[in-house]
Design an enzyme around this catalytic site. Structure first.
Site, mmCIF file in Angstrom:
data_model
loop_
_atom_site.group_PDB
_atom_site.id
_atom_site.type_symbol
_atom_site.label_atom_id
_atom_site.label_comp_id
_atom_site.label_asym_id
_atom_site.label_seq_id
_atom_site.Cartn_x
_atom_site.Cartn_y
_atom_site.Cartn_z
ATOM 1 N NE ARG A 64 0.401 5.652 -4.726
ATOM 2 C CZ ARG A 64 0.081 6.862 -4.310
ATOM 3 N NH1 ARG A 64 -0.988 7.475 -4.785
ATOM 4 N NH2 ARG A 64 0.829 7.481 -3.410
ATOM 5 C CE LYS A 205 0.178 1.163 -1.786
ATOM 6 N NZ LYS A 205 0.135 0.547 -0.425
ATOM 7 C CG HIS A 225 0.073 2.096 4.122
ATOM 8 N ND1 HIS A 225 0.701 3.220 3.649
ATOM 9 C CD2 HIS A 225 0.486 1.084 3.332
ATOM 10 C CE1 HIS A 225 1.475 2.904 2.625
ATOM 11 N NE2 HIS A 225 1.371 1.617 2.418
ATOM 12 C CB SER A 243 8.919 5.688 1.427
ATOM 13 O OG SER A 243 10.005 5.229 0.664
ATOM 14 C CE LYS A 247 5.707 -0.292 5.469
ATOM 15 N NZ LYS A 247 4.459 0.088 4.775
ATOM 16 C CB THR A 248 10.441 -3.432 4.222
ATOM 17 O OG1 THR A 248 9.311 -2.821 3.587
ATOM 18 C CG2 THR A 248 10.660 -4.811 3.632
ATOM 19 C CG ASP A 262 2.158 -1.934 1.621
ATOM 20 O OD1 ASP A 262 2.789 -1.047 2.221
ATOM 21 O OD2 ASP A 262 1.473 -1.694 0.611
ATOM 22 N NE ARG A 327 7.040 0.794 -5.443
ATOM 23 C CZ ARG A 327 6.907 0.717 -4.131
ATOM 24 N NH1 ARG A 327 6.851 -0.458 -3.540
ATOM 25 N NH2 ARG A 327 6.804 1.810 -3.394
#
Length: 536
Positions: A64, A205, A225, A243, A247-248, A262, A327
Site C-alpha cells: 500500500r 484495505k 483488525h 506483522s 497472529k496468523t 484478518d 503474498r
C-alpha cells in the site's frame, strides 16, 4: 446457471448505466475463477505455477501507499473523520472530476465487473460492485470478498462501488493528488477510486477502512483488525497483533475452527468475519511452518510478486528479489477447519501479541479493562533494527488499534467500544510477548513457540484461572506465577535477566516510549484509559 446469469446481466443496460460504463469495449460480468485465470494468461498478466495457482506481479507498488490514501472531506465526514497524517482530506469537486476522468479513460477498454459483499452477518452485509481492468484483480476480489449465491446475484442491489485502474495515472497538478497513484474513499457517494497502482491489497484495505467508519460511527459496532477462532465448546478467541507477532500462526490451531484471519466485527454477542478469503504473506513459507497456507495455493489461488526456481514452475518462497511482501490470496474454504458461516459468540479471551525485542514484557500477563484499552490504542511491537554501523537497538513500533492506517475515526472511539464489550461480556484480555526473554535482541533469546502455544492453550482451557499472580512493578499488569508446560522461571521477565538493574533500565525506557507515543491521544482518552498507562 452462472453462464445464463452472466448473459442476462451483461445485456442489461441498467447495469452499465449505474456504473457509467456505457462506452466500454468489452464488459465481463461475474466471470468464474477458471475463466478469469484464462483471461489473465491471455492478457499476459501472469503465469501458472506447478500447483495451478496464478502468479502475478503488482508492478511498481508491492504494498500500500499510505501517503496517497485520501478521504473526501464533505458535510458527512468533516466533523466525524479523524483528520491526521493517516486520513488526508480530498476535495469533493476534485473527486467528481477524477471519477469522470477515470470513466472516460475506460472508453473502448475491457473491464471486469464483479459483485460480492463483505460482513458475514445478515444485519451488517454490505454489497459491493468492483470494476477492474486486470483479470487477476477481479479474481482477487472473488477470493477475498464474500461470494453471493446465484439467487442472491439475481436480486443483487449494490451499495458500494470500487473502480480500480492501475494504468490510469493522475495528474497531481490538476487532480489534487500527491502523485500519480491514489486511493480515495468517498463515504457519502459510496465509491472508492484507485489508480496508478497494481497492488491488489488497496482494494481489500479500502473496504476495511470503509467498514471501520460505517460500523462504529453509524451502527455502534466494533470493527477489528484481528484473527479469530472457536474451540470445540464454542468459546471464541480473538488475536490482535502487528506483522511478525505470530497472529496468523497462533490463531491457526488444529483443535479450533477459524472464523477469519484478518478483519472482523463484534456486535452484541457475535463476532463475524468481514471477508471470504485470506491474504497471507508467503515469504519463507514452508510446509512445516504453515501447512494450511501452502496447501491452499492451488488452482484459483493467486500468488503475488513471487519467483520460480530457475527452469521450473515451482515457486521459490525464499526469493525476495521483488519484495519481502510476497503474498497469496485464496478463498477461506481452501483451508480446512473453518467456521461456516464465519461467525462465533462473543470472545471469552482476547490476546494482544507483541514481539518485544527489548525483552521487557512478560511472556504472558493479564490486563484490566483500562490496561486493555490503553494497550489497544498503543498497538505495540518492537522490531529488530538493522545492523548498519553496528546498531542493534530494537525499534519500537506503535500502530493504534493494531491497524492505524485503516482508522477513519479517532482511536479512542474504537477503544471505548472495546472497553464496553469487555465489561459487558466479562472478557479476559492477555498480553503475549512472542519476542525476547533473558535480555533484549543480541543478548537474550527468542521465546520458544512451544511455550507461547502452551500459554495460550492454558488460557483457553481455563488453567490460569486459579493460579497466583504478581503485579509488574512498572507496567502494572498481572503475571501468573505458574503455567502448565512452561518453566516458571520464564514468567517473570526480570528474573530471566542476568543483570536485574539492566532490566529495570530497559523497562523504564520502554514505559517512557509508551507514554511518549500515547501523548497524541491523551486529550481524547477517558480516565479509565489513562489509568491503564505504565505505573512508573
Amino acid at each position: 446457471m452462472t453462464a445464463i446469469l452472466e448473459r442476462v446481466l451483461v445485456d442489461t443496460e441498467e447495469v452499465r448505466d449505474s456504473l457509467g460504463l456505457q462506452r466500454v469495449n468489452k464488459f465481463h460480468f461475474n466471470l468464474p475463477p477458471a475463466t478469469l485465470v484464462e483471461h489473465a494468461l491471455l492478457n499476459g498478466e501472469g503465469h501458472l505455477t506447478d500447483t495451478g495457482a496464478l502468479m502475478a506481479d503488482t508492478g511498481e507498488f508491492t504494498g500500500r501507499s499510505p501517503q496517497d490514501r485520501y478521504i473526501v472531506n464533505d458535510e458527512k465526514t468533516l466533523h466525524s473523520v479523524w483528520w491526521s497524517e493517516i486520513n488526508t482530506p480530498f476535495d469533493t469537486l476534485k473527486f467528481d472530476a477524477l471519477h469522470k476522468k477515470m470513466l472516460d479513460f475506460l472508453e473502448d477498454k475491457t473491464v471486469y465487473v464483479r459483485q460480492g459483499y463483505v460482513c458475514d452477518h445478515p444485519d451488517y452485509r454490505l454489497n459491493l460492485t468492483v470494476v477492474n481492468t486486470w483479470a487477476w484483480h477481479n479474481l482477487f476480489c472473488h477470493n477475498m470478498f464474500l461470494r453471493p449465491s446465484e439467487t442472491e446475484l439475481s436480486q443483487f442491489e449494490s451499495e458500494f462501488t470500487i473502480i480500480n485502474i492501475p494504468e490510469f495515472k493522475a495528474d497531481p497538478f490538476v487532480d489534487g493528488t500527491r502523485s500519480e497513484n491514489f486511493a480515495i474513499l468517498n463515504l457519502t457517494k459510496n465509491v472508492i477510486l484507485i489508480g496508478g497502482t497494481g497492488y491488489a491489497g488497496e482494494m481489500k484495505k479500502g473496504v476495511f477502512s470503509v467498514l471501520n467508519y460505517k460500523l462504529p460511527h453509524e451502527r455502534g459496532t466494533l470493527s477489528m483488525h484481528c484473527s479469530a477462532n472457536v474451540g470445540k465448546e464454542g468459546d471464541t478467541a480473538v488475536f490482535f497483533g502487528l506483522s511478525g507477532t505470530g497472529k496468523t500462526t497462533l490463531s491457526a490451531d488444529p483443535n479450533r475452527s477459524l472464523i477469519g484471519d484478518d478483519e472482523h466485527g463484534w456486535t452484541g454477542d457475535t463476532v463475524f468475519n468481514f471477508e471470504g478469503g485470506c491474504y497471507a504473506k508467503v515469504i519463507n513459507l514452508t510446509h512445516e511452518r504453515e501447512p494450511e497456507i501452502l496447501n491452499a495455493i492451488r488452482f484459483g489461488t493467486i500468488v503475488e510478486n513471487t519467483r520460480f526456481y530457475e527452469g521450473t514452475r515451482t515457486v521459490d518462497y525464499t526469493n525476495s528479489s521483488v519484495t519481502q511482501n510476497t503474498r497469496t490470496a485464496y478463498p477461506i474454504d481452501y483451508i480446512p477447519n473453518i467456521m461456516q458461516p464465519s461467525r462465533g459468540d462473543a470472545p471469552k479471551n482476547i490476546f494482544f501479541l507483541a514481539t518485544d525485542s527489548f525483552g521487557v514484557l512478560p511472556p504472558i500477563s493479564k490486563l484490566t479493562t483500562g490496561q486493555a484499552m490503553y494497550h489497544f490504542i498503543s498497538g505495540y511491537t518492537a522490531k529488530i533494527a538493522g545492523t548498519e554501523m553496528g546498531i542493534k537497538e530494537p525499534q519500537a513500533t506503535f500502530s493504534a488499534c493494531f491497524g492505524a492506517a485503516f482508522l477513519p475515526l479517532h482511536p479512542t472511539r474504537y477503544a471505548d467500544l472495546l472497553g464496553k464489550k469487555i465489561n459487558q461480556h466479562q472478557v479476559n484480555v492477555w498480553l503475549i510477548n512472542t519476542g525476547w526473554t533473558g535480555g533484549g535482541y543480541g543478548e537474550g533469546e527468542r521465546m520458544k513457540l512451544a511455550y507461547t502455544r502452551a500459554m495460550i492453550t492454558a488460557v483457553l482451557k481455563g488453567d490460569l484461572e486459579e493460579v497466583n499472580y504478581v503485579k509488574h512493578p512498572i507496567f502494572g499488569f498481572e503475571m501468573p506465577e505458574t503455567c502448565p508446560n512452561v518453566p516458571s522461571e520464564l514468567l517473570n521477565p526480570r528474573a530471566t535477566w542476568n543483570d536485574a538493574e539492566a532490566y529495570d533500565y530497559a523497562a523504564l525506557h520502554l514505559a517512557d516510549l509508551f507514554r511518549s507515543n500515547f501523548a497524541k491521544y491523551s486529550d481524547y482518552a477517558s480516565p479509565q484509559i489513562l489509568a491503564g498507562a505504565p505505573l512508573v
